[in-house]
Write a protein that holds these residues in place. Structure first.
Motif, PDB file in Angstrom:
ATOM      1  N   MET A 267       1.510  -2.936   0.418  1.00 32.96           N
ATOM      2  CA  MET A 267       1.842  -2.367   1.721  1.00 32.96           C
ATOM      3  C   MET A 267       0.792  -2.764   2.750  1.00 32.96           C
ATOM      4  O   MET A 267       1.121  -3.223   3.868  1.00 32.96           O
ATOM      5  CB  MET A 267       1.937  -0.848   1.621  1.00 32.96           C
ATOM      6  CG  MET A 267       2.333  -0.171   2.914  1.00 32.96           C
ATOM      7  SD  MET A 267       2.426   1.638   2.763  1.00 32.96           S
ATOM      8  CE  MET A 267       0.663   2.025   2.760  1.00 32.96           C
ATOM      9  N   LEU A 268      -0.478  -2.617   2.402  1.00 33.16           N
ATOM     10  CA  LEU A 268      -1.550  -2.996   3.313  1.00 33.16           C
ATOM     11  C   LEU A 268      -1.593  -4.507   3.512  1.00 33.16           C
ATOM     12  O   LEU A 268      -1.843  -4.989   4.632  1.00 33.16           O
ATOM     13  CB  LEU A 268      -2.886  -2.493   2.783  1.00 33.16           C
ATOM     14  CG  LEU A 268      -3.061  -0.971   2.773  1.00 33.16           C
ATOM     15  CD1 LEU A 268      -4.355  -0.586   2.068  1.00 33.16           C
ATOM     16  CD2 LEU A 268      -3.053  -0.409   4.187  1.00 33.16           C
ATOM     17  N   ASN A 269      -1.350  -5.261   2.450  1.00 33.84           N
ATOM     18  CA  ASN A 269      -1.316  -6.719   2.585  1.00 33.84           C
ATOM     19  C   ASN A 269      -0.235  -7.169   3.559  1.00 33.84           C
ATOM     20  O   ASN A 269      -0.449  -8.096   4.349  1.00 33.84           O
ATOM     21  CB  ASN A 269      -1.082  -7.373   1.223  1.00 33.84           C
ATOM     22  CG  ASN A 269      -2.320  -7.376   0.362  1.00 33.84           C
ATOM     23  OD1 ASN A 269      -3.433  -7.180   0.845  1.00 33.84           O
ATOM     24  ND2 ASN A 269      -2.141  -7.579  -0.931  1.00 33.84           N
ATOM     25  N   SER A 270       0.909  -6.521   3.504  1.00 31.93           N
ATOM     26  CA  SER A 270       1.991  -6.900   4.419  1.00 31.93           C
ATOM     27  C   SER A 270       1.579  -6.664   5.870  1.00 31.93           C
ATOM     28  O   SER A 270       1.881  -7.477   6.753  1.00 31.93           O
ATOM     29  CB  SER A 270       3.262  -6.112   4.087  1.00 31.93           C
ATOM     30  OG  SER A 270       3.046  -4.712   4.216  1.00 31.93           O
ATOM     31  N   GLY A 271       0.871  -5.573   6.138  1.00 31.45           N
ATOM     32  CA  GLY A 271       0.382  -5.322   7.484  1.00 31.45           C
ATOM     33  C   GLY A 271      -0.661  -6.334   7.913  1.00 31.45           C
ATOM     34  O   GLY A 271      -0.644  -6.824   9.051  1.00 31.45           O
ATOM     35  N   VAL A 272      -1.577  -6.669   7.001  1.00 29.79           N
ATOM     36  CA  VAL A 272      -2.654  -7.611   7.326  1.00 29.79           C
ATOM     37  C   VAL A 272      -2.099  -9.003   7.604  1.00 29.79           C
ATOM     38  O   VAL A 272      -2.448  -9.639   8.614  1.00 29.79           O
ATOM     39  CB  VAL A 272      -3.674  -7.658   6.174  1.00 29.79           C
ATOM     40  CG1 VAL A 272      -4.640  -8.828   6.358  1.00 29.79           C
ATOM     41  CG2 VAL A 272      -4.449  -6.354   6.100  1.00 29.79           C
ATOM     42  N   TYR A 273      -1.236  -9.502   6.736  1.00 34.07           N
ATOM     43  CA  TYR A 273      -0.741 -10.869   6.882  1.00 34.07           C
ATOM     44  C   TYR A 273       0.197 -11.002   8.081  1.00 34.07           C
ATOM     45  O   TYR A 273       0.187 -12.027   8.767  1.00 34.07           O
ATOM     46  CB  TYR A 273      -0.049 -11.313   5.595  1.00 34.07           C
ATOM     47  CG  TYR A 273      -1.010 -11.726   4.512  1.00 34.07           C
ATOM     48  CD1 TYR A 273      -1.288 -13.062   4.262  1.00 34.07           C
ATOM     49  CD2 TYR A 273      -1.669 -10.784   3.735  1.00 34.07           C
ATOM     50  CE1 TYR A 273      -2.177 -13.449   3.271  1.00 34.07           C
ATOM     51  CE2 TYR A 273      -2.562 -11.136   2.748  1.00 34.07           C
ATOM     52  CZ  TYR A 273      -2.817 -12.470   2.527  1.00 34.07           C
ATOM     53  OH  TYR A 273      -3.715 -12.847   1.546  1.00 34.07           O
ATOM     54  N   TYR A 274       0.993  -9.981   8.347  1.00 29.77           N
ATOM     55  CA  TYR A 274       1.843 -10.024   9.538  1.00 29.77           C
ATOM     56  C   TYR A 274       0.978  -9.969  10.788  1.00 29.77           C
ATOM     57  O   TYR A 274       1.237 -10.670  11.778  1.00 29.77           O
ATOM     58  CB  TYR A 274       2.832  -8.868   9.520  1.00 29.77           C
ATOM     59  CG  TYR A 274       3.877  -8.944  10.611  1.00 29.77           C
ATOM     60  CD1 TYR A 274       5.096  -9.578  10.387  1.00 29.77           C
ATOM     61  CD2 TYR A 274       3.646  -8.395  11.867  1.00 29.77           C
ATOM     62  CE1 TYR A 274       6.058  -9.654  11.387  1.00 29.77           C
ATOM     63  CE2 TYR A 274       4.596  -8.461  12.869  1.00 29.77           C
ATOM     64  CZ  TYR A 274       5.800  -9.091  12.621  1.00 29.77           C
ATOM     65  OH  TYR A 274       6.746  -9.164  13.621  1.00 29.77           O
TER      66      TYR A 274
ATOM     67  N   GLU B 243       8.596  -4.682   7.798  1.00 33.31           N
ATOM     68  CA  GLU B 243       9.408  -5.866   7.539  1.00 33.31           C
ATOM     69  C   GLU B 243       9.088  -6.551   6.210  1.00 33.31           C
ATOM     70  O   GLU B 243       9.976  -7.141   5.580  1.00 33.31           O
ATOM     71  CB  GLU B 243       9.220  -6.879   8.681  1.00 33.31           C
ATOM     72  CG  GLU B 243       9.793  -6.424  10.015  1.00 33.31           C
ATOM     73  CD  GLU B 243       9.787  -7.536  11.042  1.00 33.31           C
ATOM     74  OE1 GLU B 243       9.412  -8.688  10.693  1.00 33.31           O
ATOM     75  OE2 GLU B 243      10.165  -7.264  12.205  1.00 33.31           O
ATOM     76  N   LEU B 244       7.829  -6.487   5.777  1.00 33.54           N
ATOM     77  CA  LEU B 244       7.409  -7.311   4.647  1.00 33.54           C
ATOM     78  C   LEU B 244       7.049  -6.531   3.391  1.00 33.54           C
ATOM     79  O   LEU B 244       6.668  -7.131   2.384  1.00 33.54           O
ATOM     80  CB  LEU B 244       6.192  -8.166   5.051  1.00 33.54           C
ATOM     81  CG  LEU B 244       6.377  -9.094   6.247  1.00 33.54           C
ATOM     82  CD1 LEU B 244       5.077  -9.824   6.554  1.00 33.54           C
ATOM     83  CD2 LEU B 244       7.500 -10.088   6.005  1.00 33.54           C
ATOM     84  N   MET B 245       7.155  -5.208   3.444  1.00 31.42           N
ATOM     85  CA  MET B 245       6.725  -4.393   2.313  1.00 31.42           C
ATOM     86  C   MET B 245       7.432  -4.790   1.017  1.00 31.42           C
ATOM     87  O   MET B 245       6.790  -4.991  -0.031  1.00 31.42           O
ATOM     88  CB  MET B 245       6.977  -2.911   2.621  1.00 31.42           C
ATOM     89  CG  MET B 245       6.737  -1.970   1.454  1.00 31.42           C
ATOM     90  SD  MET B 245       5.019  -1.999   0.906  1.00 31.42           S
ATOM     91  CE  MET B 245       5.107  -0.961  -0.528  1.00 31.42           C
ATOM     92  N   LEU B 246       8.751  -4.927   1.049  1.00 28.74           N
ATOM     93  CA  LEU B 246       9.505  -5.228  -0.168  1.00 28.74           C
ATOM     94  C   LEU B 246       9.165  -6.599  -0.732  1.00 28.74           C
ATOM     95  O   LEU B 246       8.844  -6.708  -1.934  1.00 28.74           O
ATOM     96  CB  LEU B 246      10.999  -5.097   0.093  1.00 28.74           C
ATOM     97  CG  LEU B 246      11.909  -5.344  -1.119  1.00 28.74           C
ATOM     98  CD1 LEU B 246      11.563  -4.378  -2.252  1.00 28.74           C
ATOM     99  CD2 LEU B 246      13.381  -5.207  -0.727  1.00 28.74           C
ATOM    100  N   PRO B 247       9.221  -7.699   0.055  1.00 23.74           N
ATOM    101  CA  PRO B 247       8.856  -8.999  -0.538  1.00 23.74           C
ATOM    102  C   PRO B 247       7.409  -9.057  -1.008  1.00 23.74           C
ATOM    103  O   PRO B 247       7.111  -9.677  -2.034  1.00 23.74           O
ATOM    104  CB  PRO B 247       9.108 -10.001   0.602  1.00 23.74           C
ATOM    105  CG  PRO B 247       9.184  -9.189   1.842  1.00 23.74           C
ATOM    106  CD  PRO B 247       9.703  -7.852   1.435  1.00 23.74           C
ATOM    107  N   PHE B 248       6.506  -8.383  -0.309  1.00 26.61           N
ATOM    108  CA  PHE B 248       5.116  -8.387  -0.743  1.00 26.61           C
ATOM    109  C   PHE B 248       4.934  -7.588  -2.031  1.00 26.61           C
ATOM    110  O   PHE B 248       4.088  -7.934  -2.860  1.00 26.61           O
ATOM    111  CB  PHE B 248       4.210  -7.835   0.365  1.00 26.61           C
ATOM    112  CG  PHE B 248       3.696  -8.885   1.314  1.00 26.61           C
ATOM    113  CD1 PHE B 248       4.566  -9.720   1.993  1.00 26.61           C
ATOM    114  CD2 PHE B 248       2.346  -9.047   1.528  1.00 26.61           C
ATOM    115  CE1 PHE B 248       4.107 -10.695   2.857  1.00 26.61           C
ATOM    116  CE2 PHE B 248       1.865 -10.010   2.388  1.00 26.61           C
ATOM    117  CZ  PHE B 248       2.750 -10.846   3.055  1.00 26.61           C
ATOM    118  N   LEU B 249       5.716  -6.535  -2.192  1.00 26.30           N
ATOM    119  CA  LEU B 249       5.667  -5.766  -3.435  1.00 26.30           C
ATOM    120  C   LEU B 249       6.145  -6.622  -4.604  1.00 26.30           C
ATOM    121  O   LEU B 249       5.540  -6.618  -5.685  1.00 26.30           O
ATOM    122  CB  LEU B 249       6.525  -4.514  -3.316  1.00 26.30           C
ATOM    123  CG  LEU B 249       6.607  -3.613  -4.557  1.00 26.30           C
ATOM    124  CD1 LEU B 249       5.217  -3.115  -4.963  1.00 26.30           C
ATOM    125  CD2 LEU B 249       7.542  -2.440  -4.316  1.00 26.30           C
TER     126      LEU B 249
END
Length: 272
Positions: free
Chosen positions: A95-102, A121-127
């Motif tokens: 979840m945090l990675n999705s925020g950082v990379y976006y 937007e990216l939580m699911l693919p990043f999970l």
């Protein structure tokens, strides 16, 4: 190489919101683990025999502890706590990675807005990516664990078995390091919509500079840790306390710097 480090440093400075969020997350997680360990160890240490007690008292203490762990359900609640924390960690990390990379790949948007939009937007693919990465990281253990059991069963000492297994464990570390870099680029591709296949091809073609860049910033982070420890010994008192308290924030910034530098390298290779 220096160009990517400099541009990555400037890009990291433009991510104050993400840096602070990661810092608060690490601090909160550390406090939670500390309280959990404290709640387990402090009552246990009250019963630990002191140095003035005979050796038999220590043996009795260890035997009693082994009995409670093996023959009773005393450890079950702690194991459930650890399992719950592991699940929480596996959810919060992507979840945090999705925020950082976006946030990194959409720097033209408002800092707080782009961070939370990335989570949405990216939580699911990043999970999914995180689960795949963990699975691949643990995959060699299927072969390594039986080999370790065999080594420990056929050697005369644990030290000898550990020395024989050391090259394999070092290989596991290298393998995990390369997986970390690969999936960092996969996450770049997802966040920036670059195309995963083309990004992986770029990663393979630029593997040496990617590894070199990662090692330089890893060594810089290690040097910072060494300087911090040394400074706390030299300047005891308030100065040492301030340096010690600021170190986690600088450590998080170095992690952000490592990510932004790799993204600068990827952008240059994709546009070059």
């Amino acid at each position: 190489m220096a160009t990517y480090i400099k541009s990555g440093f400037r890009a990291a400075l433009r991510q104050p919101f993400a840096t602070i969020v990661l810092f608060l997350y690490q601090m909160g997680w550390g406090i939670l683990l500390y309280k959990l360990v404290q709640g387990v160890l402090v009552p246990l240490m009250h019963r630990y025999p002191g140095g003035e007690q005979p050796k038999q008292a220590l043996q009795l203490f260890l035997a009693e502890g082994q009995f409670q762990l093996v023959k009773t359900d005393l450890s079950h609640s702690y194991l459930w706590w650890l399992a719950a924390l592991l699940v929480i960690r596996m959810v919060l990390t992507p979840m945090l990675n999705s925020g950082v990379y976006y946030s990194l790949t959409h720097s033209q948007q408002n800092a707080g807005y782009r961070f939370f939009r990335g989570i949405k937007e990216l939580m699911l693919p990043f999970l999914i990516i995180y689960v795949v990465r963990i699975s691949l990281s643990l995959l060699p253990l299927i072969w390594l664990f039986p080999k370790a059991q065999k080594q420990f069963a056929h050697t005369t000492s644990y030290e000898q078995a550990a020395l024989q297994l050391l090259p394999w464990f070092l290989g596991m570390l290298v393998y995990g390091f390369l997986l970390h870099l690969l999936f960092m680029y996969v996450q770049f591709a997802i966040a920036a919509k670059l195309g995963i296949l083309s990004t992986v091809i770029t990663f393979v073609r630029s593997l040496l500079p990617i590894i070199g860049l990662a090692l330089i910033l890893l060594l810089a982070s290690g040097l910072l840790a060494g300087v911090t420890v040394t400074a706390t010994y030299i300047w005891a008192g308030l100065v040492a306390l301030i340096i010690y308290q600021l170190f986690p924030l600088f450590h998080i910034f170095f992690q952000m710097w490592a990510i932004t530098s790799q993204y600068q390298l990827l952008s240059a290779k994709m546009n070059g």
